[in-house]
Design a protein around this motif. Structure first.
Motif, PDB file in Angstrom:
ATOM      1  N   SER A   1       0.713  -1.159   0.099  1.00  0.00           N
ATOM      2  CA  SER A   1       0.052   0.051   0.060  1.00  0.00           C
ATOM      3  C   SER A   1       0.818   1.234   0.047  1.00  0.00           C
ATOM      4  O   SER A   1       0.167   2.499  -0.020  1.00  0.00           O
ATOM      5  CB  SER A   1      -0.934   0.037   1.250  1.00  0.00           C
ATOM      6  OG  SER A   1      -0.065  -0.008   2.478  1.00  0.00           O
ATOM      7  N   LYS A   2       2.068   1.022  -0.007  1.00  0.00           N
ATOM      8  CA  LYS A   2       2.917   2.454   0.436  1.00  0.00           C
ATOM      9  C   LYS A   2       3.801   2.501  -0.836  1.00  0.00           C
ATOM     10  O   LYS A   2       4.563   3.498  -1.076  1.00  0.00           O
ATOM     11  CB  LYS A   2       3.884   1.975   1.626  1.00  0.00           C
ATOM     12  CG  LYS A   2       3.233   2.018   2.727  1.00  0.00           C
ATOM     13  CD  LYS A   2       4.102   2.010   4.110  1.00  0.00           C
ATOM     14  CE  LYS A   2       3.428   1.669   5.397  1.00  0.00           C
ATOM     15  NZ  LYS A   2       3.747   0.645   5.955  1.00  0.00           N
ATOM     16  N   ILE A   3       4.184   1.501  -1.852  1.00  0.00           N
ATOM     17  CA  ILE A   3       5.330   1.736  -2.843  1.00  0.00           C
ATOM     18  C   ILE A   3       4.602   0.563  -3.845  1.00  0.00           C
ATOM     19  O   ILE A   3       3.926  -0.372  -3.524  1.00  0.00           O
ATOM     20  CB  ILE A   3       6.547   1.144  -2.041  1.00  0.00           C
ATOM     21  CG1 ILE A   3       7.684   1.480  -3.073  1.00  0.00           C
ATOM     22  CG2 ILE A   3       6.661  -0.522  -2.047  1.00  0.00           C
ATOM     23  CD1 ILE A   3       8.883   1.356  -2.602  1.00  0.00           C
ATOM     24  N   THR A   4       5.028   0.836  -5.051  1.00  0.00           N
ATOM     25  CA  THR A   4       4.628  -0.166  -6.442  1.00  0.00           C
ATOM     26  C   THR A   4       5.447  -1.383  -6.273  1.00  0.00           C
ATOM     27  O   THR A   4       6.543  -0.884  -6.437  1.00  0.00           O
ATOM     28  CB  THR A   4       4.837   0.891  -7.668  1.00  0.00           C
ATOM     29  OG1 THR A   4       4.070   2.108  -7.533  1.00  0.00           O
ATOM     30  CG2 THR A   4       4.573   0.084  -8.590  1.00  0.00           C
ATOM     31  N   VAL A   5       4.844  -2.242  -6.285  1.00  0.00           N
ATOM     32  CA  VAL A   5       5.493  -3.560  -6.144  1.00  0.00           C
ATOM     33  C   VAL A   5       5.308  -4.290  -7.380  1.00  0.00           C
ATOM     34  O   VAL A   5       4.053  -4.462  -7.985  1.00  0.00           O
ATOM     35  CB  VAL A   5       4.867  -4.541  -4.822  1.00  0.00           C
ATOM     36  CG1 VAL A   5       5.662  -5.800  -4.865  1.00  0.00           C
ATOM     37  CG2 VAL A   5       5.285  -3.973  -3.568  1.00  0.00           C
ATOM     38  N   MET A   6       6.484  -4.640  -8.023  1.00  0.00           N
ATOM     39  CA  MET A   6       6.449  -5.580  -9.509  1.00  0.00           C
ATOM     40  C   MET A   6       7.287  -6.722  -9.021  1.00  0.00           C
ATOM     41  O   MET A   6       7.903  -6.941  -8.230  1.00  0.00           O
ATOM     42  CB  MET A   6       6.830  -4.595 -10.641  1.00  0.00           C
ATOM     43  CG  MET A   6       5.950  -3.427 -10.792  1.00  0.00           C
ATOM     44  SD  MET A   6       6.809  -2.045 -12.006  1.00  0.00           S
ATOM     45  CE  MET A   6       7.922  -1.237 -10.661  1.00  0.00           C
ATOM     46  N   MET A   7       7.240  -7.549  -9.932  1.00  0.00           N
ATOM     47  CA  MET A   7       8.162  -8.655 -10.096  1.00  0.00           C
ATOM     48  C   MET A   7       8.690  -9.274 -11.124  1.00  0.00           C
ATOM     49  O   MET A   7       8.031  -9.025 -12.391  1.00  0.00           O
ATOM     50  CB  MET A   7       7.391  -9.852  -9.000  1.00  0.00           C
ATOM     51  CG  MET A   7       6.253 -10.526  -9.947  1.00  0.00           C
ATOM     52  SD  MET A   7       6.687 -12.006 -10.649  1.00  0.00           S
ATOM     53  CE  MET A   7       7.141 -13.264  -9.391  1.00  0.00           C
ATOM     54  N   ASP A   8       9.512 -10.112 -11.318  1.00  0.00           N
ATOM     55  CA  ASP A   8      10.105 -10.901 -12.453  1.00  0.00           C
ATOM     56  C   ASP A   8      10.827 -12.139 -11.779  1.00  0.00           C
ATOM     57  O   ASP A   8      10.870 -12.546 -10.612  1.00  0.00           O
ATOM     58  CB  ASP A   8      10.829 -10.269 -13.398  1.00  0.00           C
ATOM     59  CG  ASP A   8      12.384 -10.074 -13.024  1.00  0.00           C
ATOM     60  OD1 ASP A   8      12.885 -10.890 -11.955  1.00  0.00           O
ATOM     61  OD2 ASP A   8      13.141  -9.372 -13.437  1.00  0.00           O
TER      62      ASP A   8
ATOM     63  N   ALA B   1       1.659  -8.207  -7.138  1.00  0.00           N
ATOM     64  CA  ALA B   1       2.414  -7.520  -7.827  1.00  0.00           C
ATOM     65  C   ALA B   1       1.660  -6.602  -8.843  1.00  0.00           C
ATOM     66  O   ALA B   1       0.321  -6.984  -9.200  1.00  0.00           O
ATOM     67  CB  ALA B   1       3.001  -8.572  -8.992  1.00  0.00           C
ATOM     68  N   GLN B   2       1.952  -5.381  -8.997  1.00  0.00           N
ATOM     69  CA  GLN B   2       0.987  -4.629  -9.879  1.00  0.00           C
ATOM     70  C   GLN B   2       1.486  -4.720 -11.311  1.00  0.00           C
ATOM     71  O   GLN B   2       0.878  -4.253 -12.387  1.00  0.00           O
ATOM     72  CB  GLN B   2       1.281  -3.123  -9.492  1.00  0.00           C
ATOM     73  CG  GLN B   2       0.804  -3.028  -8.270  1.00  0.00           C
ATOM     74  CD  GLN B   2       0.643  -1.453  -7.846  1.00  0.00           C
ATOM     75  OE1 GLN B   2       0.337  -0.418  -8.525  1.00  0.00           O
ATOM     76  NE2 GLN B   2       0.825  -1.086  -6.547  1.00  0.00           N
ATOM     77  N   ALA B   3       2.503  -5.211 -11.707  1.00  0.00           N
ATOM     78  CA  ALA B   3       3.078  -5.528 -13.161  1.00  0.00           C
ATOM     79  C   ALA B   3       4.027  -6.468 -13.034  1.00  0.00           C
ATOM     80  O   ALA B   3       4.780  -6.768 -11.818  1.00  0.00           O
ATOM     81  CB  ALA B   3       3.448  -4.072 -13.729  1.00  0.00           C
ATOM     82  N   VAL B   4       4.435  -7.293 -14.121  1.00  0.00           N
ATOM     83  CA  VAL B   4       5.682  -8.206 -14.009  1.00  0.00           C
ATOM     84  C   VAL B   4       6.477  -7.920 -15.283  1.00  0.00           C
ATOM     85  O   VAL B   4       6.142  -7.331 -16.327  1.00  0.00           O
ATOM     86  CB  VAL B   4       4.990  -9.701 -14.172  1.00  0.00           C
ATOM     87  CG1 VAL B   4       4.189 -10.157 -13.286  1.00  0.00           C
ATOM     88  CG2 VAL B   4       4.411  -9.974 -15.607  1.00  0.00           C
TER      89      VAL B   4
END
Ligand code: FNR
Length: 388
Positions: free
Chosen positions: A305-312, A329-332
């Motif tokens: 909720s505090k930072i944009t989290v993405m992953m790969d 994740a908001q995007a991969v």
């Protein structure tokens, strides 16, 4: 879907089967050393396999009769709308994979509305890429040089040329122990092809000439390669307190790549970063490392909720993307599959792999009763471990 994916009746040049793609690349890539470089994993590849196993342990629970005839795959990252939650991961030295190199890959991405991330170790320069492919969203990945003057020069060039977001990779101050590169003595080859971002940098060129009594990267490419590698890959002296230096040269969003612990994710929030990419570099750095998906869930719960989290790391199918998004994740980012496609058939191959992933995600969402990305959440998954 047909427009995005395989057009019925035409045999695809690149397999649509994620289990066959690596084998096709092994057989058909003209540049074999490039294949070994892509395939490479740390040690016995335990991390790379863990990345895949983690996806397998989550199952999708579909919902029915939810009128999902039209799907919207778009996402919002840092105040900007992107067509889909899929980005091209930064992968270095694409000149070792196909003559189309980063230019072909970026063109394929632009055609599909997928963001292309240019690596510090690219075979294509910062300006060269933008001149060749002015269209499409571009992010820039930094291997953080020792020398702040070189850092400043590279970042200023990237920002001036319209790269939107800075991705700072934290996990590669030295390359992992990769048998596929070691057994084929691949490293000098890789280093020799992949330095255009650095070699074209005016501050790097000046410093190199000063140290070598007037040599240029063109007159002495091997020496320049070694100088460059020493500059960008020996940086384990950096600390959280130095992150603010990057802000001096970059007024856009800054994202840290390679975060795997909740503690580091919290530090990223504390030090004012805009985002993190939960990543183990596709299992190429530490053998026996936590899988990216296993790391994602607690991190997203702690800081989502505090930072944009993405992953790969390990994304191969639409279902994988669906699961990663459900877990926070908001995007991969996708790595190897796209450059296997590039290696097999150049720009068209990269295009096919990405188009198929988009189509696969779109179909998976529709079949699962999901119309848009914000509907994805943990309640759509169950964790079920099947032995063996
Ligand atoms: C990479 N990766 C990478 N990461 C980075 O920050 N800078 C880079 O230059 C590279 N170069 C690179 C080359 C090759 C051939 C591979 C396969 C990977 C890591 C990449 O960005 C990403 O984290 C992984 O590729 C994701 O895992 P998958 O999708 O390959 O499993």
């Amino acid at each position: 879907v047909l427009e995005q994916g395989v057009v019925m009746g035409n045999l695809p040049k690149v397999t649509t089967d994620p289990n066959l793609l690596e084998e096709q690349a092994r057989k058909e890539m003209v540049l074999q050393r490039g294949f070994e470089y892509i395939r490479g994993s740390a040690g016995e590849a335990a991390t790379m396999h863990a990345n895949r196993l983690a996806f397998r342990s989550w199952k999708i629970i579909p919902r029915m009769l939810r009128a999902t005839g039209e799907r919207d795959l778009s996402v919002n990252l840092f105040g900007k709308k992107y067509r889909a939650p899929i980005l091209m991961a930064p992968l270095g030295v694409q000149g070792t994979m196909h003559a189309d190199k980063e230019i072909g890959n970026a063109r394929a991405c632009a055609e599909l509305g997928v963001t292309f991330t240019l690596s510090t170790s690219a075979s294509t320069g910062i300006e060269e890429l933008v001149e060749a492919v002015p269209e499409g969203d571009k992010w820039f990945q930094l291997y953080w040089p020792q020398d702040d003057e070189i850092t400043a020069s590279i970042l200023t060039r990237a920002r001036k040329n319209g790269y939107q977001t800075l991705v700072v990779t934290l996990d590669t101050w030295v390359m992992g122990w990769r048998p596929s590169d070691l057994d084929t003595a691949n490293i000098p080859f890789i280093v020799g092809v992949g330095d255009d971002v650095g070699f074209q940098d005016p501050v790097f060129r000046r410093k190199f000439a000063e140290r070598t009594d007037g040599e240029t990267p063109e007159s002495s490419p091997v020496l320049a390669g070694l100088f460059w590698v020493g500059e960008v890959f020996s940086g384990n002296n950096r600390s959280w307190e130095e992150i603010h230096i990057l802000r001096k040269y970059w007024d856009g969003p800054i994202v840290l790549k390679g975060v795997l612990s909740v503690e580091d994710a919290k530090l990223a929030v504390q030090y004012g970063l805009d985002g993190i990419i939960v990543s183990n570099h596709g299992g190429r750095q530490i053998d026996g490392c936590i899988s990216s998906l296993d790391a994602l869930e607690p991190i997203a719960q702690a800081v989502g909720s505090k930072i944009t989290v993405m992953m790969d790391s390990g994304i191969r199918t639409g279902a994988d993307i669906f699961k990663a998004l459900c877990l926070g994740a908001q995007a991969v980012f996708v790595g190897r599959p796209v450059v296997y496609g590039l290696g097999i058939a150049g720009k068209e191959g990269a295009h096919s792999v990405l188009a198929n992933l988009l189509a696969d995600l779109d179909i998976t969402m529709g079949l699962s009763g999901v119309k848009s990305i914000p509907e994805l959440n943990p309640s759509r998954l169950a964790r079920i471990q099947h032995p063996g």
